[in-house]
Structure formats: C-alpha cells, structure tokens
Design an enzyme around this catalytic site. Structure first.
Site, PDB file in Angstrom:
ATOM      1  N   LYS A  49       0.867  -1.175   0.000  1.00  0.00           N
ATOM      2  CA  LYS A  49       0.000   0.000   0.000  1.00  0.00           C
ATOM      3  C   LYS A  49       0.906   1.227   0.000  1.00  0.00           C
ATOM      4  O   LYS A  49       1.648   1.464   0.953  1.00  0.00           O
ATOM      5  CB  LYS A  49      -0.905   0.012   1.230  1.00  0.00           C
ATOM      6  N   GLY A  69     -10.822   7.534   7.108  1.00  0.00           N
ATOM      7  CA  GLY A  69     -11.914   8.412   7.496  1.00  0.00           C
ATOM      8  C   GLY A  69     -13.213   7.733   7.863  1.00  0.00           C
ATOM      9  O   GLY A  69     -14.126   8.378   8.379  1.00  0.00           O
ATOM     10  N   GLY A  83      -8.020   8.679  10.175  1.00  0.00           N
ATOM     11  CA  GLY A  83      -8.322   8.709  11.600  1.00  0.00           C
ATOM     12  C   GLY A  83      -9.325   9.751  12.030  1.00  0.00           C
ATOM     13  O   GLY A  83      -9.603   9.884  13.221  1.00  0.00           O
ATOM     14  N   ASN A 109      -9.130   0.956  10.156  1.00  0.00           N
ATOM     15  CA  ASN A 109      -8.220   0.746  11.279  1.00  0.00           C
ATOM     16  C   ASN A 109      -8.772   1.449  12.518  1.00  0.00           C
ATOM     17  O   ASN A 109      -9.333   0.822  13.413  1.00  0.00           O
ATOM     18  CB  ASN A 109      -6.810   1.213  10.956  1.00  0.00           C
ATOM     19  N   THR A 110      -8.651   2.775  12.565  1.00  0.00           N
ATOM     20  CA  THR A 110      -9.023   3.517  13.770  1.00  0.00           C
ATOM     21  C   THR A 110     -10.479   3.303  14.160  1.00  0.00           C
ATOM     22  O   THR A 110     -10.804   3.273  15.356  1.00  0.00           O
ATOM     23  CB  THR A 110      -8.755   5.016  13.572  1.00  0.00           C
TER      24      THR A 110
END
Length: 255
Positions: A96, A184, A157, A205-206
């Site tokens: 990535k 996002g 995030g 992720n977040t």
C-alpha cells in the site's frame, strides 16, 4: 469475490493493525472481522528483530495476506525504500503506497504518490496507492497500471465518513480495477454507504481499534460491509420528489 493482482479474496473488509489496546484485543478483533487482508506500517514493525514482539506472532499467517504500507513516507524515494524493506522480509509483494503531503491533515501527496507507484510497478510490486478523492488522479494511477485504487473518504483517523460521495462515485464508475475506500470511515453506516456506492472493499483501522469495544465494532463493520454490498447488488429504488403508494389501487371499494 475481490480480485487484486491475481489474488482472490472472499472478504471485502481490509483491516489495519495499529493502535489496539492489546495484542489480545487485536487478535480477537481480527478473528471476528473475518478479514483476509491485514495492513501494517513497516516503520512500526520490527520485522527483522525476532526478540521484539509484534502482532504477526499472534496470528496464523497462513490465513491472511499481509499488506505492508509505507506510512511515514513523505517522498516517493522514501516510499520505495520502505516497500523494498517489506519485500526483503519475505512477507508479501503487495504494497500500500502511502506518501503523506501534509502532516496536519495527513492527506496524500499526489505527485509523489504517482512517482512512487510508477517506480514500484517497474520493480514488480502489486501496488495499491492511497490517494485522495481526486477523480483525475485516480484515472492517472490506473493508467500507470496500479492493481487497485484506494481513495480516502476523509482524512486518516478523522472518523468523518464520506465527505465527497459524488467524487467517490465518479472514481468507482470509471475504474477498471478494484476501488477500496480507505481512511476516514468512522461507523458501520459509513462502511455500508461506501459499499452501496459500488466500492469493491473498505479498509479500516481507527474505526475499529479506537472503538470502546474493538471486537464488537469489528463484527459490526463486517456485517455493514456485507449488507452494503448486497444493497448495491440488489439495486436501490430511484429517488423521487413525491410519494408513490406501495399498495395497489385496483379493487378498492368505492364510497
């Protein structure tokens, strides 16, 4: 099925591995998400230092495809060096590409992202660039030969969700390679919406690691992505300005 660079996946959820409260929570969240692709920042992993614990030791790596990312790079040259390090570790030839152009917003640098992608393609990598919702840039990346396009829904995030669904829909419509919404996403609603637009997958992720209950959120995101994809395939009804009765008018008694 999700097809990336000759590889086939059942799950359309790609999961990041950073910022979990513990290895145990991380492992359980990964398991319940049923994600098959896990991404991690090469700079934050001690991939050559066996004495240092990392999440890879907690997982059955035969079940997953690892997607290293070049987080921390601000130039194409830095991104390429990080990608080479990941490949040298023997983990995966997928990368990535993440080249940040603004340290405050964490938005990608379009010029350096293009350069890094081109250089890595020439070296035989399977390249998945993180980019903005710029429709023209997405097209140029695809013309280079990248294996997927990863436009951000909003800053990394931030949890702001899909700030520009129109641009994302344009990218999805024109792309001949998978489009993976990345960055996002804050809630299952956001993930479902991305899939309803026609995205091929969502990377999180977040939204999971930062939730009050990461394990429960991982399951929620899995279900949201599945339902959003089903909704896209089913085809939603068109938007109308006025109501339309759902009950038949024929056979109604006259008064």
């Amino acid at each position: 099925m999700l097809h990336i660079g000759g590889k086939t996946f059942t799950s359309r959820l790609l999961l990041g591995t950073g910022k979990y409260p513990s290895f145990e929570v991380q492992k359980e969240a990964v398991n319940v998400s049923e994600a098959e692709i896990l991404t991690f920042a090469v700079r934050r992993m001690n991939i050559f230092e066996a004495s240092q614990p990392n999440f890879l030791e907690q997982l059955d790596l035969s079940k997953y495809t690892l997607l290293p990312n070049t987080a921390g790079a601000s130039t194409a040259d830095e991104a390429v060096r990080i990608a080479r390090l990941a490949k040298a570790s023997g983990l995966c030839d997928m990368i990535k590409v993440e080249v940040i152009g603004c340290s405050r917003s964490l938005l990608p640098d379009p010029v350096e992202t293009l350069k890094a992608s081109e250089m890595l393609l020439e070296e035989g990598f399977i390249v998945l660039p993180y980019t903005s919702d710029d429709v023209v840039l997405a097209r140029k990346l695809e013309e280079l030969g990248v294996h997927a396009i990863m436009p951000g829904a909003s800053p990394i995030g931030s949890g702001q969700g899909l700030l520009n669904p129109l641009n994302l829909s344009f990218i999805i419509e024109q792309a001949k390679v998978p489009v993976i919404i990345d960055a996002g996403v804050g809630s299952p609603k956001d993930a479902a919406y991305a899939m309803e637009l026609g995205a091929d997958a969502v990377l999180l992720n977040t939204a999971v690691s930062g939730a009050k209950d990461p394990v429960k959120m991982a399951k929620a995101m899995k279900l949201a992505i599945e339902s959003g994809r089903l909704g896209f395939e089913a085809g939603r009804i068109p938007l109308k300005n006025y109501g339309t009765a759902s009950s038949p008018q024929e056979g109604m008694p006259a008064f």
